[in-house]
Design an enzyme around this catalytic site. Sequence first.
Site, PDB file in Angstrom:
ATOM      1  N   HIS A  40       0.832  -1.218   0.000  1.00 48.76           N
ATOM      2  CA  HIS A  40       0.000   0.000   0.000  1.00 48.76           C
ATOM      3  C   HIS A  40       0.868   1.272   0.000  1.00 48.76           C
ATOM      4  O   HIS A  40       0.509   2.275   0.624  1.00 48.76           O
ATOM      5  CB  HIS A  40      -1.020  -0.028   1.150  1.00 48.76           C
ATOM      6  CG  HIS A  40      -0.418  -0.088   2.528  1.00 48.76           C
ATOM      7  ND1 HIS A  40      -1.016  -0.774   3.566  1.00 48.76           N
ATOM      8  CD2 HIS A  40       0.698   0.455   3.045  1.00 48.76           C
ATOM      9  CE1 HIS A  40      -0.280  -0.635   4.663  1.00 48.76           C
ATOM     10  NE2 HIS A  40       0.762   0.107   4.369  1.00 48.76           N
ATOM     11  N   HIS A  62      -0.823   5.166   9.606  1.00 47.46           N
ATOM     12  CA  HIS A  62       0.563   5.636   9.697  1.00 47.46           C
ATOM     13  C   HIS A  62       0.596   7.000  10.365  1.00 47.46           C
ATOM     14  O   HIS A  62       0.892   8.006   9.723  1.00 47.46           O
ATOM     15  CB  HIS A  62       1.187   5.713   8.308  1.00 47.46           C
ATOM     16  CG  HIS A  62       1.088   4.430   7.538  1.00 47.46           C
ATOM     17  ND1 HIS A  62      -0.071   4.017   6.925  1.00 47.46           N
ATOM     18  CD2 HIS A  62       1.999   3.472   7.289  1.00 47.46           C
ATOM     19  CE1 HIS A  62       0.143   2.847   6.331  1.00 47.46           C
ATOM     20  NE2 HIS A  62       1.382   2.498   6.535  1.00 47.46           N
ATOM     21  N   HIS A 115      10.701  -3.727   3.211  1.00 48.54           N
ATOM     22  CA  HIS A 115      11.158  -2.340   3.193  1.00 48.54           C
ATOM     23  C   HIS A 115      11.600  -1.898   4.583  1.00 48.54           C
ATOM     24  O   HIS A 115      11.106  -2.385   5.581  1.00 48.54           O
ATOM     25  CB  HIS A 115      10.125  -1.371   2.597  1.00 48.54           C
ATOM     26  CG  HIS A 115       8.828  -1.188   3.339  1.00 48.54           C
ATOM     27  ND1 HIS A 115       7.988  -2.211   3.699  1.00 48.54           N
ATOM     28  CD2 HIS A 115       8.194  -0.056   3.755  1.00 48.54           C
ATOM     29  CE1 HIS A 115       6.905  -1.729   4.296  1.00 48.54           C
ATOM     30  NE2 HIS A 115       7.001  -0.416   4.366  1.00 48.54           N
ATOM     31  N   GLU A 118       4.794  -5.292   8.358  1.00 54.40           N
ATOM     32  CA  GLU A 118       3.410  -5.091   7.904  1.00 54.40           C
ATOM     33  C   GLU A 118       2.823  -6.361   7.295  1.00 54.40           C
ATOM     34  O   GLU A 118       1.606  -6.524   7.242  1.00 54.40           O
ATOM     35  CB  GLU A 118       3.346  -3.962   6.856  1.00 54.40           C
ATOM     36  CG  GLU A 118       3.631  -2.595   7.430  1.00 54.40           C
ATOM     37  CD  GLU A 118       3.449  -1.473   6.409  1.00 54.40           C
ATOM     38  OE1 GLU A 118       3.301  -0.331   6.840  1.00 54.40           O
ATOM     39  OE2 GLU A 118       3.453  -1.734   5.182  1.00 54.40           O
TER      40      GLU A 118
HETATM   41 FE   LIG Z   1       2.266   0.837   5.621  1.00 57.00          FE
END
Ligand SMILES: [Fe+2]
Lengths: 146, 280
Positions: free
Chosen positions: B12, B59, B193, B240
């Site tokens: 996302h 976030h 990431h 995530e």
């Molecule tokens: Fe995220």
Amino acid sequence: MNQDIHEYLAELEDIPGTRVFTARRARQGYHLNQFAMSLMKPENRERWKADERAYLDEWPMSEEQKQAVLARDYNRCLDLGGNVYFLAKVFSTDGLSFAEAVSTMTDMTFPEYREMMLNGGRSAEGNRSIKANRAAAGAADQQGGY
Amino acid sequence: MARITAGVGSSHVPLLGVAVDQGKTGDDYFGPIFAGYEWTREWEKREKPDVVILVYNDHASAFDASIIPTFAIGCGERYKPADEGWGPRAVPDVEGHADLAWHIAQSLILDDFDMTIINEMDVDHGLTVPLSMMFGQPEAWPTKVIPLAVNVVTYPVPSGNRCWALGEGIARAVASFPEDLNVQIWGTGGMSHQLQGPRAGLLNREWDTKFMDLLVGDSQAARAIPHIEYLRETGSEGIEMVMWLIMRGALGRETKLLHRHYHIPCSNTAIGHIVLDPAE
Ligand SMILES: [Fe+2]
């Protein structure tokens, strides 16, 4: 899945170049992160831009945290309990992209960092464990000695 | 009866939303990513889900540091796109399905999952970017959405095993809802990431590929992956991916692969998505 909490937390500190956002950091960085969050509001951004130091002084942050923010030293901010999703409000206000801001935490320039990403990113090889890296370095030293 | 007909796992990354909003989806950088989603966009047009249970994380948009719910379910009527510091995305409001959401919330609590209930919140790129990737730029989103927000920022985040079990609980809850509804569940975030520290920029194609492999078929191996493995192998934000396990858990004993795609990089991140059918 019952893991000893002390072992669990110790493992989280064993990753090179990484500050996992543990409860300890979340507590230490609470006001730093809440300050950053306040920049979501345009009127706060205006006051921040007009006088950064005065704006920071409204928050019960440590002097070290304030200095780290003023210097945009994001690694230092992480050390002092900052979290990147909150710190993002600071660098977004500065007009930096996520990738550019992230690159300032590495030993690369932004163009070098971008190039690394286009070439598949940083490898996990040699970046998994501080302890394992130390052991490997120790073994290499010993070999060199013979 | 309502039924879960399919599951989707997807990254996302906020930059994908920027690419859609600025019409850059066909350029050299973004073209290969959006091409990978083409199959899925066509498939969604045929599937026409009534409701998507959209598992994502906030976030630092709707939630600040003052309250950190581990699992929170949106039971409201509608949600606005969040202003993440540069104005809200120009995408449609997200319409909830309060009846089904409250039914799931109640069922989960009776099933020993202590859910946080959210009636009002704005939804950030974690939720709106997957909608853009699957549905493009419609006037209104073609499905109702039940946001399910997971804490994957402050440790300890929920274990993979707990996420999987929550998915199983969601499947039981959906199956006991009397209305005839076509429900999909999406797990979003990842893939590898790291957005912080000197190790930033870590990507791991090999590990991500293995993770996607584990979601297909009857293997339960992924539910035992410990946090430390995500952190070491996929970077600090790769965690995530535990949200994909809520999706996988909700699909039952076995899954069938419909589509998968993987691309490196998008900004700091490895992009992946997978479409799964529950194999009955
Ligand atoms: Fe995220």
